[in-house]
Design a protein around this motif. Structure first.
Motif, short mmCIF file in Angstrom:
data_model
loop_
_atom_site.label_atom_id
_atom_site.label_comp_id
_atom_site.label_asym_id
_atom_site.label_seq_id
_atom_site.Cartn_x
_atom_site.Cartn_y
_atom_site.Cartn_z
N THR A 20 0.80 -1.07 -0.03
CA THR A 20 -0.10 0.14 0.01
C THR A 20 0.85 1.36 -0.03
OG1 THR A 20 -1.82 -0.95 1.30
CG2 THR A 20 -1.82 1.29 1.12
N VAL A 21 0.71 1.96 -0.70
CA VAL A 21 1.07 3.39 -0.90
C VAL A 21 -0.23 4.46 -0.60
CG1 VAL A 21 2.12 5.39 -2.10
CG2 VAL A 21 2.67 3.27 -2.44
N GLN A 22 0.05 5.14 0.81
CA GLN A 22 -0.94 6.04 1.28
C GLN A 22 -0.17 7.38 1.77
OE1 GLN A 22 -3.27 4.13 4.37
NE2 GLN A 22 -4.45 6.13 4.90
N ALA A 23 -0.83 8.60 1.00
CA ALA A 23 -0.58 9.96 1.16
C ALA A 23 -1.76 10.62 1.37
CB ALA A 23 0.22 10.26 -0.10
N GLY A 24 -1.47 11.63 2.64
CA GLY A 24 -2.60 12.26 3.04
C GLY A 24 -2.95 13.57 1.94
N VAL A 25 -1.85 13.67 1.00
CA VAL A 25 -2.17 14.90 0.14
C VAL A 25 -2.05 14.29 -1.12
CG1 VAL A 25 -1.54 16.75 1.67
CG2 VAL A 25 0.35 15.58 0.44
N THR A 40 4.50 2.88 -12.11
CA THR A 40 3.99 1.54 -12.69
C THR A 40 3.09 1.00 -11.46
OG1 THR A 40 5.78 1.45 -14.38
CG2 THR A 40 4.60 -0.52 -13.73
N HIS A 41 2.07 0.64 -11.85
CA HIS A 41 1.12 -0.15 -10.58
C HIS A 41 0.74 -1.43 -10.97
CE1 HIS A 41 -2.55 0.97 -7.72
NE2 HIS A 41 -2.03 -0.55 -7.65
N ASN A 42 1.32 -2.42 -10.58
CA ASN A 42 0.98 -3.85 -11.01
C ASN A 42 0.23 -4.70 -9.95
OD1 ASN A 42 2.33 -3.45 -13.29
ND2 ASN A 42 4.60 -4.08 -12.34
N ALA A 43 0.19 -4.19 -8.83
CA ALA A 43 -0.78 -4.72 -7.74
C ALA A 43 -0.70 -3.92 -6.80
CB ALA A 43 -0.14 -6.10 -7.46
N GLY A 44 -1.63 -3.95 -5.63
CA GLY A 44 -1.33 -3.24 -4.50
C GLY A 44 -2.44 -2.19 -4.64
N THR A 45 -2.49 -1.26 -3.46
CA THR A 45 -3.37 -0.30 -3.35
C THR A 45 -2.67 1.29 -3.25
OG1 THR A 45 -5.04 -1.60 -2.29
CG2 THR A 45 -5.02 0.91 -1.86
N THR A 66 -1.63 -2.09 -14.52
CA THR A 66 -2.25 -3.56 -14.80
C THR A 66 -2.99 -4.12 -13.82
OG1 THR A 66 0.00 -4.58 -13.97
CG2 THR A 66 0.01 -3.44 -16.14
N ASN A 67 -3.01 -3.68 -12.59
CA ASN A 67 -3.82 -4.23 -11.76
C ASN A 67 -3.68 -3.66 -10.06
OD1 ASN A 67 -5.43 -6.33 -10.51
ND2 ASN A 67 -3.90 -8.23 -10.69
N GLY A 68 -4.65 -3.88 -9.38
CA GLY A 68 -4.65 -3.36 -7.95
C GLY A 68 -5.65 -2.04 -8.08
N LEU A 69 -5.47 -1.37 -6.89
CA LEU A 69 -6.55 -0.14 -6.81
C LEU A 69 -5.85 1.27 -6.71
CD1 LEU A 69 -9.48 0.62 -6.04
CD2 LEU A 69 -8.73 0.39 -3.46
N LEU A 70 -6.27 2.21 -7.56
CA LEU A 70 -5.91 3.50 -7.22
C LEU A 70 -7.15 4.19 -6.67
CD1 LEU A 70 -4.24 6.17 -7.56
CD2 LEU A 70 -4.96 6.27 -9.82
N ALA A 71 -7.17 4.85 -5.62
CA ALA A 71 -8.20 5.65 -4.95
C ALA A 71 -7.78 7.03 -4.73
CB ALA A 71 -8.59 4.90 -3.77
N ALA A 72 -8.32 7.71 -5.58
CA ALA A 72 -8.18 9.33 -5.40
C ALA A 72 -9.30 9.83 -4.62
CB ALA A 72 -8.02 10.03 -6.62
#
Length: 358
Positions: A20-25, A40-45, A66-72
């Motif tokens: 997981t990559v999580q940023a407050g901004v 490059t985002h191949n898996a994870g969040t 290619t996979n995973g979740l990007l939540a903006a």
């Protein structure tokens, strides 16, 4: 921030394979002037507020998923803040969610490519997909949809959302599901283009599909394109040439266009000053309500099936006497002494008794 320092060589690369990559901004990919960066985002969040790909002058930012979740939590900007900024977002799998707009070209050059099994969710009742925004940007900002991918839009899709902008929506497969309107050539002096050869575009609710709202709009339907305007929950219009400065044209060579409901009208040249043209050369156009050709504006509806010449024994075309594909140089009442066969069988009509006149 990737590529934050100004200058050539301020480059950044990040590959997420899991976790997981999580940023407050915000996530900024290619922030500085002349910077280059690729995420490059191949898996994870990945969870952030805004996403910006290519933010300042001569920057070039790319997000490949290619996979995973990007939540903006807010907006996604693809090519932002500078006419020389470039952003690219390529999603072939996984899910992208945002609670606000996605901009493909907001004072920059932006391309969003959605393919494979990817899902894009633009959530929120006022959340739009905007292709080409902010004045002065004449790049061909673009969204491409293909495969079995899906784009769900909580509000509307706006193509050409400011003066002197140009945006293109290219749908070759997949599903584009829009809660409210699709506006092609949205504002005055803008250009919007839709090329539609496969998949489904669904415009729901009571909002309209407008080709040439206040700007110039063009839609081309071919192949297995499936267009559904309205879902029966309200009065939905298919408008070609909408506003007082709008000019719209639709070319339908194949595919199916359906406007649902007794109030689902086709309106070509809707208001005074609008110009609309619909060319139906193949496929099916089914209107649940009325058809207006020149409602208060100028409208043209042409229904003309293309000629199948494959098994034609003789083809004498009165609009092309010499069969060269160019306008004839004959004048009214000129005798026709040689009328050439366009079938390819060389059966010209020549030296006939009582020659016809042009």
């Amino acid at each position: 921030v990737m590529g934050r320092i100004d200058g050539v060589g301020a480059n950044g690369t990040y590959v997420l394979e899991d976790g997981t990559v999580q940023a407050g901004v915000d996530l900024n990919v290619a922030y500085g002037n002349s910077s280059r960066a690729i995420f490059t985002h191949n898996a994870g969040t990945v969870t952030v507020v805004d996403v910006t790909l290519g933010r300042n002058a001569e920057s070039d930012g790319t997000y490949v998923m290619t996979n995973g979740l990007l939540a903006a939590g807010d907006e996604i900007f693809i090519g932002f803040n500078s006419l020389t900024a470039t952003g690219r977002m390529t999603v072939s799998g996984g899910t992208v969610t945002t609670t606000d707009e996605i901009y493909a070209g907001d004072a920059g050059h932006g391309v969003l490519t959605v393919s494979g099994s990817a899902v894009i969710n633009i959530n929120g009742a006022a959340s739009d997909l905007v292709i080409a925004d902010n004045s002065g940007n004449n790049y061909d900002n673009r969204v491409d949809l293909s495969g079995s991918a899906t784009i769900n839009v909580g509000d509307s899709v706006e193509i050409g959302d400011a003066a002197n902008t140009r945006g293109t929506l290219n749908v070759e497969g997949g599903t584009l599901d829009i809660v409210n309107g699709l506006l092609v050539g949205d504002v005055a002096s803008s250009t919007g283009i839709v090329t539609f050869s496969g998949g489904n575009i669904q415009v729901n609710g009571a909002a309209d599909l407008v080709v040439g709202n206040l700007g110039d709009g063009e839609m081309c339907m071919a192949g297995s394109a499936d267009l559904d305007v309205g879902d029966g929950s309200g009065t939905t219009l298919f408008v070609v040439g909408g506003g007082a400065t709008g000019e719209g044209v639709v070319y339908q060579y194949n595919g199916t266009g359906t406007v649902v409901g007794s109030g689902g009208d086709l309106d070509i040249g809707q208001v005074a000053g609008a110009v609309g043209t619909y060319n139906l050369r193949g496929g099916l156009l089914e209107i649940g309500g009325d058809v207006y050709v020149g409602n208060a504006g100028e409208g043209t509806l042409t229904i003309d099936s293309p000629i199948d010449t494959e098994d034609m024994a003789l083809w004498l075309d009165a609009t092309d006497i010499d069969a060269d594909g160019a306008p004839d140089s004959l004048s009214d009442a000129d005798p026709i002494t040689n009328w050439q066969d366009k079938s390819g069988n060389n059966r010209d009509a020549s030296n006939v008794a009582g020659a016809p006149y042009y």
